[in-house]
Design an enzyme around this catalytic site. Structure first.
Site, PDB file in Angstrom:
ATOM      1  N   GLY A 284     -30.933 -59.044 -47.301  1.00 23.32           N
ATOM      2  CA  GLY A 284     -30.221 -59.619 -46.166  1.00 23.32           C
ATOM      3  C   GLY A 284     -28.755 -59.834 -46.491  1.00 23.32           C
ATOM      4  N   GLY A 285     -28.418 -61.050 -46.891  1.00 22.34           N
ATOM      5  CA  GLY A 285     -27.022 -61.448 -47.109  1.00 22.34           C
ATOM      6  C   GLY A 285     -26.200 -60.464 -47.923  1.00 22.34           C
TER       7      GLY A 285
ATOM      8  N   GLU B  69     -41.768 -60.600 -48.528  1.00 23.17           N
ATOM      9  CA  GLU B  69     -40.633 -61.513 -48.497  1.00 23.17           C
ATOM     10  C   GLU B  69     -41.117 -62.957 -48.407  1.00 23.17           C
ATOM     11  OE1 GLU B  69     -36.921 -59.443 -46.871  1.00 23.17           O
ATOM     12  OE2 GLU B  69     -38.065 -60.095 -45.149  1.00 23.17           O
TER      13      GLU B  69
ATOM     14  N   GLY C 282     -32.679 -66.000 -47.658  1.00 23.21           N
ATOM     15  CA  GLY C 282     -31.439 -66.670 -47.278  1.00 23.21           C
ATOM     16  C   GLY C 282     -31.202 -67.993 -47.977  1.00 23.21           C
TER      17      GLY C 282
ATOM     18  N   ASN D 235     -30.806 -55.549 -44.290  1.00 26.08           N
ATOM     19  CA  ASN D 235     -31.126 -56.144 -42.996  1.00 26.08           C
ATOM     20  C   ASN D 235     -29.923 -56.977 -42.590  1.00 26.08           C
ATOM     21  OD1 ASN D 235     -32.161 -57.471 -40.791  1.00 26.08           O
ATOM     22  ND2 ASN D 235     -33.431 -58.894 -41.982  1.00 26.08           N
ATOM     23  N   TRP D 236     -29.195 -56.454 -41.633  1.00 26.28           N
ATOM     24  CA  TRP D 236     -27.942 -57.121 -41.247  1.00 26.28           C
ATOM     25  C   TRP D 236     -28.185 -58.369 -40.409  1.00 26.28           C
ATOM     26  CZ3 TRP D 236     -23.693 -53.012 -39.658  1.00 26.28           C
ATOM     27  CH2 TRP D 236     -23.440 -52.184 -40.750  1.00 26.28           C
ATOM     28  N   LYS D 237     -29.400 -58.536 -39.905  1.00 28.29           N
ATOM     29  CA  LYS D 237     -29.741 -59.670 -39.023  1.00 28.29           C
ATOM     30  C   LYS D 237     -28.787 -59.687 -37.815  1.00 28.29           C
ATOM     31  CE  LYS D 237     -31.392 -62.121 -43.049  1.00 28.29           C
ATOM     32  NZ  LYS D 237     -32.184 -63.260 -43.428  1.00 28.29           N
TER      33      LYS D 237
ATOM     34  N   SER E 271     -33.287 -63.092 -51.128  1.00 27.18           N
ATOM     35  CA  SER E 271     -32.123 -63.399 -51.973  1.00 27.18           C
ATOM     36  C   SER E 271     -31.926 -62.407 -53.114  1.00 27.18           C
ATOM     37  CB  SER E 271     -32.220 -64.837 -52.502  1.00 27.18           C
ATOM     38  OG  SER E 271     -32.197 -65.757 -51.430  1.00 27.18           O
TER      39      SER E 271
ATOM     40  N   GLU F 118     -38.317 -64.183 -39.595  1.00 24.85           N
ATOM     41  CA  GLU F 118     -37.484 -64.838 -38.572  1.00 24.85           C
ATOM     42  C   GLU F 118     -38.009 -64.516 -37.170  1.00 24.85           C
ATOM     43  OE1 GLU F 118     -33.719 -63.360 -40.030  1.00 24.85           O
ATOM     44  OE2 GLU F 118     -33.989 -64.578 -41.830  1.00 24.85           O
TER      45      GLU F 118
ATOM     46  N   HIS G  62     -40.561 -59.389 -39.257  1.00 24.28           N
ATOM     47  CA  HIS G  62     -39.743 -60.203 -40.163  1.00 24.28           C
ATOM     48  C   HIS G  62     -40.090 -61.680 -39.928  1.00 24.28           C
ATOM     49  CE1 HIS G  62     -36.242 -62.105 -41.989  1.00 24.28           C
ATOM     50  NE2 HIS G  62     -36.035 -60.970 -42.638  1.00 24.28           N
TER      51      HIS G  62
END
Ligand code: PEP
Length: 249
Positions: free
Chosen positions: A234-235, A167, A173, A10-12, A213, A97, A95
């Site tokens: 993500g990251g 999640e 994150g 997930n590149w956000k 994470s 976010e 998600h």
């Protein structure tokens, strides 16, 4: 039953179109593993160049969001048919976010899940508790509600195609990965919930990812759990480390 692992990045809100193509070209050889499904979920503006850049590789492309109407006066939104026509196969829905910053509710997520399925897009439906909810001991109740409402009106045949991403918000994150036991416990509870709502065959078929994470050091143990069928990352999906996560064995 053995479920095929699915590892999605997930590149956000990261990478311009040209940066996105450069990243795909960097990661392509590193994620070349035909034993798992590899998905890059990218910002809407990156979809067209990323679909072109992954051509001929094992990478499939996902969107990070989608609207639940077919078309019309919804300025700024993206319709499912637009995603399909662009070559998108998956779509991340609900998600945390989106829920936190854009007010998405379980009902919104449900409308999106049903609309995505109508268009043969695979929803990656996210759920997960906050730290407060975990501390209050309501994790299972909260996640079960997200899953049950998210799948309302979805048939068993359709549900088998859905990917659920568990999640925990406190792990996203933050660099704090849930322990293997915590992740497995909730993923197992989600599978039980699917069995209650549908049946054993649907519960056996549905893929449940862990996200929060995930990194190269934690992926192997997490993905080896009986109820964890891969990860939403993500990251670490923006780095060469994603190759190590995809090749976690
Ligand atoms: C995510 O964006 O869904 C996620 C899990 O992020 P991270 O891996 O950075 O925690």
């Amino acid at each position: 039953m053995s479920r095929r692992k699915i590892i999605a990045g997930n590149w956000k809100m990261n990478k311009t179109p040209s940066e996105a193509v450069a990243l795909v070209n960097e990661l392509k050889p590193l994620v070349a593993n035909d034993d798992v499904d590899v998905v890059f979920c990218v910002p809407a503006i990156d979809i067209v160049p990323v679909v072109a850049a992954v051509k001929g590789s094992n990478i499939q492309v996902g969107a990070e969001n989608m609207y639940f109407e077919e078309s019309g006066a919804y300025t700024g939104e993206i319709a499912p048919a637009m995603l399909v026509d662009a070559g998108v196969k998956y779509v991340v829905l609900g998600h945390s976010e989106r829920r936190e910053y854009f007010g998405e509710t379980n009902d919104d997520v449900n409308k999106k899940v049903r609309k995505a399925l109508e268009h043969d897009l695979v929803p990656i439906m996210c759920c997960g508790e906050s730290l407060k909810q975990r501390e209050q001991g309501v994790t299972m109740d909260f996640v079960r509600q997200q899953v049950k409402v998210g799948l309302q009106g979805v048939t068993a045949e359709e549900a088998k195609k859905v990917v659920i991403a568990y999640e925990p918000i406190w792990a996203i994150g933050t660099g704090v990965t849930a322990t293997t036991e915590q992740a497995q416990e909730v993923c197992a509870a989600i599978r039980v919930c699917i069995k209650e709502v549908y049946d054993g065959a649907t519960a056996d078929a549905i893929r449940i990812q862990y996200g929060g994470s995930v990194n190269a050091a934690t992926a192997g143990e997490l993905f080896a759990q009986v109820d964890i069928d891969g990860g939403l990352v993500g990251g670490a999906s923006l780095k060469p480390e994603f190759g190590d996560i995809v090749n976690y064995k």
